[in-house]
Design a protein around this motif. Structure first.
Motif, short mmCIF file in Angstrom:
data_model
loop_
_atom_site.label_atom_id
_atom_site.label_comp_id
_atom_site.label_asym_id
_atom_site.label_seq_id
_atom_site.Cartn_x
_atom_site.Cartn_y
_atom_site.Cartn_z
N ASN A 50 32.35 -40.05 83.01
CA ASN A 50 31.17 -39.16 82.34
C ASN A 50 31.80 -38.27 81.59
N PRO A 51 30.91 -38.02 80.53
CA PRO A 51 31.16 -36.70 79.81
C PRO A 51 30.87 -35.61 80.69
N ILE A 52 31.25 -34.38 79.98
CA ILE A 52 30.80 -33.17 80.71
C ILE A 52 29.71 -32.62 80.27
N THR A 53 28.83 -32.46 81.10
CA THR A 53 27.41 -31.63 81.10
C THR A 53 27.21 -30.98 82.03
N LEU A 54 26.30 -29.78 81.64
CA LEU A 54 25.83 -28.99 82.78
C LEU A 54 24.98 -29.50 83.77
N PRO A 55 24.86 -29.04 85.02
CA PRO A 55 25.85 -28.14 85.64
C PRO A 55 27.25 -28.84 85.76
N ILE A 56 28.14 -27.92 85.69
CA ILE A 56 29.63 -28.29 85.97
C ILE A 56 30.17 -27.87 87.18
N PHE A 92 35.18 -26.65 77.12
CA PHE A 92 34.74 -28.04 77.24
C PHE A 92 34.00 -28.47 76.12
N ASN A 93 34.21 -29.70 75.73
CA ASN A 93 33.32 -30.41 74.94
C ASN A 93 32.16 -31.08 75.72
N LEU A 94 30.80 -30.71 75.36
CA LEU A 94 29.84 -31.14 76.21
C LEU A 94 29.08 -32.46 75.73
N GLY A 95 28.98 -33.36 76.59
CA GLY A 95 28.32 -34.64 76.27
C GLY A 95 26.95 -34.43 75.81
N THR A 96 26.33 -33.54 76.56
CA THR A 96 25.00 -33.18 76.00
C THR A 96 25.09 -31.80 75.63
N ARG A 147 30.19 -26.97 72.23
CA ARG A 147 31.50 -26.71 73.05
C ARG A 147 31.35 -25.45 73.55
N LEU A 148 31.86 -25.31 74.85
CA LEU A 148 31.80 -24.07 75.65
C LEU A 148 32.95 -23.54 75.76
N THR A 149 33.33 -22.30 75.45
CA THR A 149 34.72 -21.60 75.49
C THR A 149 34.72 -20.65 76.13
N PHE A 150 35.69 -20.27 77.21
CA PHE A 150 36.28 -19.08 77.81
C PHE A 150 37.39 -18.20 77.60
N PHE A 151 37.01 -17.11 77.64
CA PHE A 151 38.29 -16.31 77.35
C PHE A 151 38.48 -15.22 78.56
#
Length: 554
Positions: free
Chosen positions: A112-118, A172-176, A236-240
């Motif tokens: 499955n693709p990465i989608t929220l909620p993770i 994370f690259n989001l599928g949705t 795309r969801l990026t964290f630093f």
């Protein structure tokens, strides 16, 4: 006649022969080879596409049941499955009515693709193919190492390892895509044993990238909230972890969710109430750049050429004129056509509204009378943490700005800088003005200086006061003084000295020397319309006149 009979006998023989042969085939049909159903298949990995290869024998009709409610009569069907376990049945038959059945169990796994909620608990999510790290950081999925705080359950979590490099992180690259049209808040559970900031950045969207920081207290699992102002969608969801900092260590993340945005003084990303109404002030006590409450001076631009962000627009909030800065990094408000003298002002005021909480720097710039970049430019900054979802009234004293490097004589105010710290944010701005908060207002006091206490004559040496007997003073403005001079005025019936445009002045008692050996304190009352530092110096000539080498000053 004989010929006909002969031909008839030949025809009869042929018919008998044909009939005889036909009876031989019918007998063989009773022992036809057995129908055998069977198939193999090829599966295209990660897609669920299955190609069935029919290996049935002695059959000419086929019925497939794929175990998911669908069927087919093709010889070699191609079928796309979802993830799951399916029993596929093939029934093969022939025209004689013989049939055979074969079945096989298929296990289909489609990542499955990465989608929220993770949550990291679904083993079928393809994190390896849809995530990445950069700058030296490492990421893996592990069991929750600390079932406490906001994540007190046994679960899988994401482990982040920082090596201590600035701006290292993971994405994370989001599928949705994450759609911020309505719901603008993203929350996460985050674990750290040290206080640290976490920067979340949204990228690859329908609009400009946007980012928000949240602070972690270092107490293990805590929930952090990121309140965005954008209405775009992002893939795309990026964290630093620690953003530009260099904190090394191991951290954990879980439960990345999009939640409904709380209003709090507004609806979504728009305030529903106007900024607070400024108090009535004398015109001489206000220099307004933008406010419906006062008369504004000429402002050349509210978004100078060096500004960075989505620009500024004029909007109305509950009928009140307001400036809307979208996705702001920093902006310059300029008054270049006419210099503005702030020397009679004591405070800067500005009202700001935002859906998210972040730090905003307000910087006051004075060009020193000779234009930008001449070398005389000075700037004083003040930083304010904006409240989320409500108006924040910023009120900064000119004295504080002067402490922060603004000139002591701000007579050429030219720029007001609005700088969103570390992130970009959308803000509504109103009531931008400087004002004079001195008692009485204007540039003249309306109340007399405090009345000194009664003292014995022997305990006072007075140079100038209606409360005591003054000694002889030769001058209140010695020849070496610099400024606009001194005048005798009255304030509320009290004799007062007024020094205009003063740089420095000397008050001298040269005719008769004054002995201060029995005194313990020096006192003076001063009023000014502006705030600045003021030096008082007491000089003793040592008994042999000025410049003799015995002069001392404190």
């Amino acid at each position: 006649m004989k010929l006909l009979l002969k031909r008839a006998r030949i025809l009869s023989i042929l018919i008998l022969a044909v009939s005889f042969l036909g009876c031989e085939d019918d007998d063989d049909a009773n022992g036809l080879p057995e129908v055998l159903a069977g198939f193999t298949q090829t599966i295209i990995e990660n897609t669920g596409v299955v190609t069935f290869i029919n290996i049935s024998e002695n059959a000419d009709a086929f019925e497939w049941d794929f175990g998911d409610g669908t069927t087919s009569t093709e010889i070699d069907p191609i079928k796309t499955f979802e993830s799951g376990t399916f029993t596929v049945t093939l029934t093969a038959s022939n025209a004689a009515g013989a049939s055979s059945t074969f079945e096989d169990e298929l296990v289909i796994v489609i990542p499955n693709p990465i989608t929220l909620p993770i949550t990291f608990d679904d083993a079928n999510v393809d994190y390896d193919g849809n995530s990445g790290t950069f700058g030296g950081a490492a990421f893996e999925i592990v069991a929750n190492p600390d079932e406490s705080g906001t994540n007190a359950v046994a679960s899988e979590v994401g482990q982040i390892t920082n090596i201590g490099a600035a701006f290292e992180g993971f994405f994370f690259n989001l599928g949705t895509p994450l759609d911020l049209t309505d719901d603008k808040t993203v929350t996460i559970n985050f674990w750290s044993e040290v206080a640290i900031d976490v920067l979340m950045k949204l990228e690859q969207g329908t609009g400009a990238d946007t980012e928000i920081s949240a602070s972690h207290g270092g107490t293990g699992w805590e929930q952090l909230s990121f309140d965005f102002t954008s209405s775009d969608s992002f893939s795309r969801l990026t964290f630093f972890v620690d953003g530009p900092g260099t904190t090394a260590g191991t951290f954990f993340i879980d439960d990345i969710e999009q939640e409904e945005t709380a209003g709090g003084g507004g609806s979504g990303d728009t305030p529903t109430e106007a900024a607070p109404t400024p108090p009535a002030r004398d015109a001489a006590d206000v220099i307004s750049l933008f406010s419906n409450a006062y008369t504004d001076i000429t402002v050349d631009t509210f978004y100078a050429g060096f500004s960075a962000g989505g620009g500024v627009t004029d909007v109305q909030v509950a009928g009140d004129d307001t400036k809307l800065y979208t996705d702001l990094d920093f902006a310059g408000i300029e008054t270049l056509t006419e210099s503005v003298d702030l020397s009679s002002m004591t405070n800067l005021h500005i009202d700001v509204w935002t859906t998210t909480s972040f730090d905003l720097v307000t910087g006051v710039v004075d060009f020193g009378g000779d234009g930008f970049g001449s070398g005389n430019d000075t700037r004083g900054d003040a930083t304010t943490t904006l409240a989320a979802g409500s108006w924040t009234s910023i009120d900064v004293t000119i004295a504080d700005l002067q402490t922060a490097s603004l000139t002591a004589t701000p007579t050429d105010f030219s720029q007001l800088i609005l700088d969103v710290v570390d992130v970009t944010g959308t803000i509504y701005v109103d009531n931008i003005y400087f004002y004079n908060d001195a008692p009485g207002g204007g540039d003249t006091p309306t109340e007399a200086a405090p009345t000194p206490p009664a003292r014995d004559a022997a305990d006072v040496i007075s140079l100038f006061s209606d409360a005591y007997t003054d000694i002889t003073v030769d001058t209140f403005y010695a020849g070496f003084s610099a400024g606009g001079g001194v005048a005798d005025v009255q304030v509320a019936g009290d004799d007062t000295k007024q020094y205009t445009d003063l740089d420095f002045a000397g008050i001298e008692t040269l005719t008769a020397s004054v002995d201060l050996s029995s005194m313990t304190n020096f006192h003076i009352d001063v009023w000014t319309a502006t705030s600045f530092d003021f030096v008082t110096g007491v000089v003793d000539f040592g008994g042999d006149g000025f410049g003799s080498g015995n002069d001392t000053r404190g």
